[in-house]
Each structure stands twice: as structure tokens, then as C-alpha cells.
Write an enzyme that holds these catalytic residues in place. Sequence first.
Site, PDB file in Angstrom:
ATOM      1  N   ARG A 375       0.813  -1.098  -0.072  1.00  0.00           N
ATOM      2  CA  ARG A 375      -0.091   0.089   0.031  1.00  0.00           C
ATOM      3  C   ARG A 375       0.828   1.313  -0.023  1.00  0.00           C
ATOM      4  O   ARG A 375       0.044   2.251  -0.513  1.00  0.00           O
ATOM      5  CB  ARG A 375      -0.872  -0.030   1.360  1.00  0.00           C
ATOM      6  N   VAL A 497     -10.205   1.656  -4.259  1.00  0.00           N
ATOM      7  CA  VAL A 497      -9.312   0.309  -3.991  1.00  0.00           C
ATOM      8  C   VAL A 497      -8.176   0.557  -2.776  1.00  0.00           C
ATOM      9  O   VAL A 497      -8.042   1.546  -2.471  1.00  0.00           O
ATOM     10  CB  VAL A 497      -8.740  -0.329  -5.370  1.00  0.00           C
ATOM     11  N   GLU A 498      -7.974  -0.770  -2.195  1.00  0.00           N
ATOM     12  CA  GLU A 498      -7.061  -0.941  -1.380  1.00  0.00           C
ATOM     13  C   GLU A 498      -7.342  -0.165  -0.052  1.00  0.00           C
ATOM     14  O   GLU A 498      -6.584   0.543   0.574  1.00  0.00           O
ATOM     15  CB  GLU A 498      -5.436  -0.694  -1.743  1.00  0.00           C
ATOM     16  N   GLY A 499      -8.795   0.016   0.573  1.00  0.00           N
ATOM     17  CA  GLY A 499      -9.221   0.572   1.357  1.00  0.00           C
ATOM     18  C   GLY A 499      -9.904   1.947   0.938  1.00  0.00           C
ATOM     19  O   GLY A 499      -9.129   2.734   0.444  1.00  0.00           O
TER      20      GLY A 499
END
Length: 815
Positions: A375, A497-499
Site C-alpha cells: 500500500r 481500492v485498497e481501502g
Amino acid sequence: MTTLLWIIAMILVLGALAYLRVSLLTATITAAVVMTAGWTLDVVGPISWIVFLVVALPLNISAFRQNVISRPLMKVYRGIMPEMSSTEKEAIEAGTTWWEADLFAGNPNWKKLHNYPVARLSADEQAFLDGPVEEVCRMVNQHQVSHQLADLPAEVWQYLKDHGFFAMIIKKKYGGLEYSAYAQSRVLQKLAGLSSELASTVGVPNSLGPGELLQHYGTPEQQNHYLPRLAKGLEVPCFALTSPEAGSDAGSIPDFGIVCKGQWEGEEVLGMKLTWNKRYITLAPVATVLGLAFKLRDPEHLLGDKEELGITCALIPTDVEGVETGRRHFPLNCMFQNGPTRGNEVFVPLSFIIGGPKMAGQGWRMLVECLSVGRGITLPSNSAGGVKTAALATGAYARIRRQFKLPIGKLEGIEEPMARIGGNAYLMDAVTTLTTTGIDLGEKPSVISAIVKYHLTDRMQKCVIDAMDIHGGKGVCLGPNNYLGRGYQAAPIAITVEGANILTRSMIIYGQGAIRCHPYVLAEMESAFDTESGQGLANFDAAIFGHIGFATSNFIRSFWLGLTSSRFSNAPYSDKTKRYYQQMNRFSANLALLSDLAMATLGGNLKRKERISARLGDLLSQLYLASATLKRYEDEGRQTDDLPLVQWAVEDALYKLQASLDDLLDNFPMGLGGALRVVMFPFGRPLKRPSDVLDHKVAKIMQTPCESRDRLGKGQFWTNSEHNAVGIQEQTLLDIIASEPLHDKVCKASGKRLPFMWLDKVAAEGKALGVLSDDEVNLLERAEIGRMKSINVDDFDPAELRPEVVSTTSQERAA
């Protein structure tokens, strides 16, 4: 009068001791010295000494303090702060703290920041950027990818595999490239400036996925089988975590596996039946090996006493019977491979668990440990690369495009959004560099990765909108010469995306940061609920009294730094950046104080007060962004020509911080905001947004070929090649600037003020008048071709707007 002076002296001494954060013993001894001075001056009597000793002695006798003071406090603490769940504990313990902890502590050590090593590429990494990365950028025609093929061309897929683009994180002993996090970031930035599809395709296998998990947790057999194949491109990996019912709340995934016996390759083995329904999985349609996260159950106790083993990660070849892949999602016209995967009671051996059966139930820890690294690299780097390219492309366009008889970049209305793009490009590159430096030093910065994911994707989206506004119709009409439109469409994907960014800001950044970065809270929580080691009370005593001293210090620091506008606080330099360091000292103390007060007033309810948490997180985030900018300025040799970029970036970050702090005080629990405002802002809010003069300087850099502009766009794909519209435009910018004096020469010779257009006709007139050489005529003619290519938009025969029907499937093109 003597008594008054002594009282003032005692207050000043105690305040200085708190400001300097001396130990309790040192503070007690110093106070005793002042008391003795008061005794000799006859202003301190026996009663004062008795009161002093009654307070001081118990605090310095540890056994007494622990049993009489700390033990009751520990009981109260347990009632206020709920014990962490195992999931929360794993998430907290998975990451590490780094520079963000200094910012959180109220007294940043700027020497420590500047002593972090300067990020540099190895010779191999630089050669990869100059060779294969440059070449694959030449190969990609973004219009073909997004409109005609709905995929990268087969030759690009093969090139990526042949040259190790999917193996940047894989160690050399398995055939990988084993590049630094910084090198990975530079590769992704360059790719993202050209094509979000290209950057996403390369970024995902090098982020959270089978390769990363295998290297950290895989069995030797799994590593030796899969990692060489991944390195050679013989396997295409994906990782399936997100379900329709569990997006950002990954811990609630409904996908499950049941431990059981079954047939595998003609033998009965101990395995598991897996049932899953995943969505939004990048590379899933073309993947050959599927990383899968699910909750594993053992109802028959075949592995032990526990029935609910927890989240588990496994590697599933996609050719196993029952595995469904191949279908695609259609995310906002962005044609990277993304789609669903399903399976219903798919039986596989337990050996398919990453790390083998002993890692059953350890998937959540595995994910959170690796997620902080990925991330912190992929999406922030993609965002930074996109904005860096947009900054120079927008600067070039604004210098070439004319309205009202002058370049539009000279209009003040255009300068304002241009400055936002340029300042953010400088900041975002600085942030990715500092973050990857931490990762390369061995950190797993879970708090920093959340900060950079949220803030860089957010700033990217806003910058792309600004760039679209400046380009107008040029940005709106898609086609081979439009270098903005697809990025504009893709921006919300990075936000999601990714949180999701809303959740990341309101829950994750401060939710993890308050515990991980605070010097005492985690120790308090662990010791308060420690009933086994026998050291719980002693550890709690040390933590709680350290915390009290810490909070007292931050109150004194906030008051003094607010009263003096932080002008006497430490700064490593006395140049134009000095005030930035001093202001950050002030806000760091404010953050530390407000965090303690928020936790004290809200206790365990703080995590449910998401807007309070979000604003506290904003303070930490903006401090990190500003400090990364100052670190970049230091690392690049404090180039004074870059100061406008530095000043704009830092002033914007600190102004945003001040706005969040102001909102926080307006909404602080128990009505404390008014009193705290007097402490922190005794003379009102000190900061202003970047000035119009600063906007002008940044916009000028973006439009003028110079070393500062080169540093702003360093590492991006600027080659003047067939499909690279920004590279072609860069050459046109040089031609246009070189043409301006020639245009003036022809105007003077002809006695007419000719418009700065139809430069081929200007060239012909200049040649006829005998004032231009053949080379100058050629330059004007070339500049006119480039000028029209830059300002024109693409048009099509109606039949061309129908997407090309391709007979081969996506899987075949990627094979």
C-alpha cells in the site's frame, strides 16, 4: 515582592522542565533546589516543605506509587479502555513505526529526518528504467489499449514477462530482479505517466499477492516451485481478498473453507473444501495462480481442538476443477484486467495453504504485515507518476496554447490551478521517496502507508481535475492525442481500492496511529490487561506516569509555542525554510496534546467518533507530507531555484493542517475546544494559503524549460515517440519558445504585428523578406505542425468509434 518573584521563578522552572521533558527524579531535584533558594530568601516555610515532600516522595518511591496510585488507576483504565480483540492486536502489531512516531510525539528530531539515507537507484535499476521500461512505454498505444483492444497488446504482455516486470520483488536466487522499494516506485511512476493499465498490470504482482506472501511465509517447496515460475512470467498471479459483502472491512469476508478428507490425484488426503465469491480482483481474468483469503473451519477437529481457525491464505492454480475466472469487470473505461472469481466446494490439499498447514488461521497477520508495504508503494507511486506527467504536460500546453493574444499560462485564472498541479507534483514525488526509503530500511509502516494511500490518491484526483479544466476541450475529447482523459476516468478507481479513502481517513490513519505512534498508549493497554507475566502493574506504572509527564510537556509546549508563534523553537536551517520547521514543531505538540485529551475524554468511544479521528489523522498526515517535502529539498542539495515548489507544497500542507485543527477545536468533546483555542491560537490562526505571487512562480517553472522543471518531471516518459503525445508536446514547447524571437524578427521586418499562429506562413514571409535562414524557416514550420497537434483534438469516422472486435480472448493475448 520577593515572594512573587520566587513564585514566578518556580513556575518558569517547572514549565521549562516540562518543556524539556526531563525525568521525574531530575524534576524533583531541581524543584528541591528552587525550594532551598526560597528557604534562604525566607519565602518558603516549613509548611511549604511538608507539602512538597508529601507530593514528591510518594511519586519517587516506586513501590508506594505502584500500589497506592497506579493500581487504582489501572482498574479505572480497564473500565474505560476495552481490551483489544485478537484481530485488532494483530493489525497493530503487524506494522512498525518510523518517522511518523516522531511527528506524533510533539518534538520532532529534524536531524534524524535529514540523516535518513538519500534514496538512490543501483546501476541495474537505472539500466532497467532506461532500457526495458523505456522500451515498453514506446510499445504502448494508449488509445489502442483503451478503445480498440480493451487490453494490453499480446506483444506487450510478452515483453513484460520476458523482462521481469512481474518479478521486481522476487529475490535473485529465484530468478527475480530483487529491486528496492524506491526502484519499484520509479518504475511505476514512469509507467503510470503513460498508461494506468500498464502501471496496474505491473504494480499488482509486485504488491500484495502470491509473490510477496510466498517469500515471507511460503514453505521451501512452495517457494522453489512458484517463485521461479513467477519470475519468468510462466505464472500470472492475482490475489483475491475482496468480497461483495466485505470490501474495506476485510476481516468480515464470508468466504470459507472446511477441513476434510478428499481425493487428490488418486489418493485420499487431508484437505479443505473452499467456497468463495470475490470481486474487483486485478489480473483475475488472466491469472494462472490464485491467491485466496478465506476463513477456515475445522468442525471435525482434524487439525486440533479449535473449530474456527480464522483467516487463511492459500495458492490455488486456476485450472483446478471448480475454479471460475475469466469474466471481467469494466471499471470506468480502464482496461486493466480486473474481474470476479468464484468457487463452490473446491477441494484442494492443505499443502496449498501458504506456509503449509501450520499457517492455517494466520492469514490476517500475513495480510496486514505485507499490505503496509504494498500500500505504501503501488497506488502512491502511480498517483505521483500521473501528476508529474500531468504537471509538465499542462505547463507545456499552457505555454503553447494562446488566447487573447498570449499563452494561457500567463492568465492568473490559469496560474492558480497550475500551481496546485506543480506544487502537488513536487510534494507527491517527495512523499513516495521518503516512504520507500523507510521500506528499504526494513520498516513496515502501516500508518504511513495509510497516509500516503489516502492523501496521494486524493491529491492526484484533484490535480487531474485541475488539468482537465486547463485543457478544456483538449482534455474532454478522447483519442490518440489526449493524454488526460483516461487518467481522469481512472482517478476514482485509485480512491476506491485498497481501502476506500473515506474509511482510510476516518478510521485507519488515526485508529492505528494513536496506538502505534503514541509513546505510551500501547504499553498502557498491554500492561493493563497483562494478568500472567507478573509485571503488569510495574509496566503500567511506568507507562501511565510517563504518559502524564508526556501530556504535561505537550500542554506547556503548545502554550509556549502558541504564545511565541514557535519563533524560538529549534530548526535545522536559518534560511527560508526555518519557519516551516518551527510551525511544524508547534503543530506536532498540538497533535500530541489533542490526542491525549481526545483519548481521555472519549476513551474507547474515540474510534466511533470518526470525524474527530479523521481530523486528528489529518494533523499527522499533513505533518508527514510537509516533512517529506523538506527532506526532498535537503536531499537534492537545497536548490534555491526549487524554493517556490517547496514553499507552495509545505504552505499548502500546513494550511490544510490548520483548517483541520480549527474544525477539530470547533467540535472537540466536552466543549473543551474554546479553552484549547486560547492555548494553541492565542493570537488567531497564523497561516495563510500559498499566495498569488507563489502561484505565479510555480506556474512559470512549469512553462519554462529549466533544471527545476526537469527535476519536477524527473524519470517520466518524455521520449518524442509515435504514441507519446506528451513527449511530442515537450519538443513542441522547445520549438515554440525558440520560434518567438523569430516571429518578432519577421514582424519587425514586415512592419506588421502578425498573430502568433500560422507559423508556416510567417516562415514564408520571413524567407521572402530575407530575414530568416533555411534552418529558422524549418524551425517555424516544425513548430506550427507541433502547435496544431498540441491544440487540436482527435476526430473520427463514425465507424472508428465502434470498439474493434478482437477474435482472441484476453487470456490468449496474455498467455
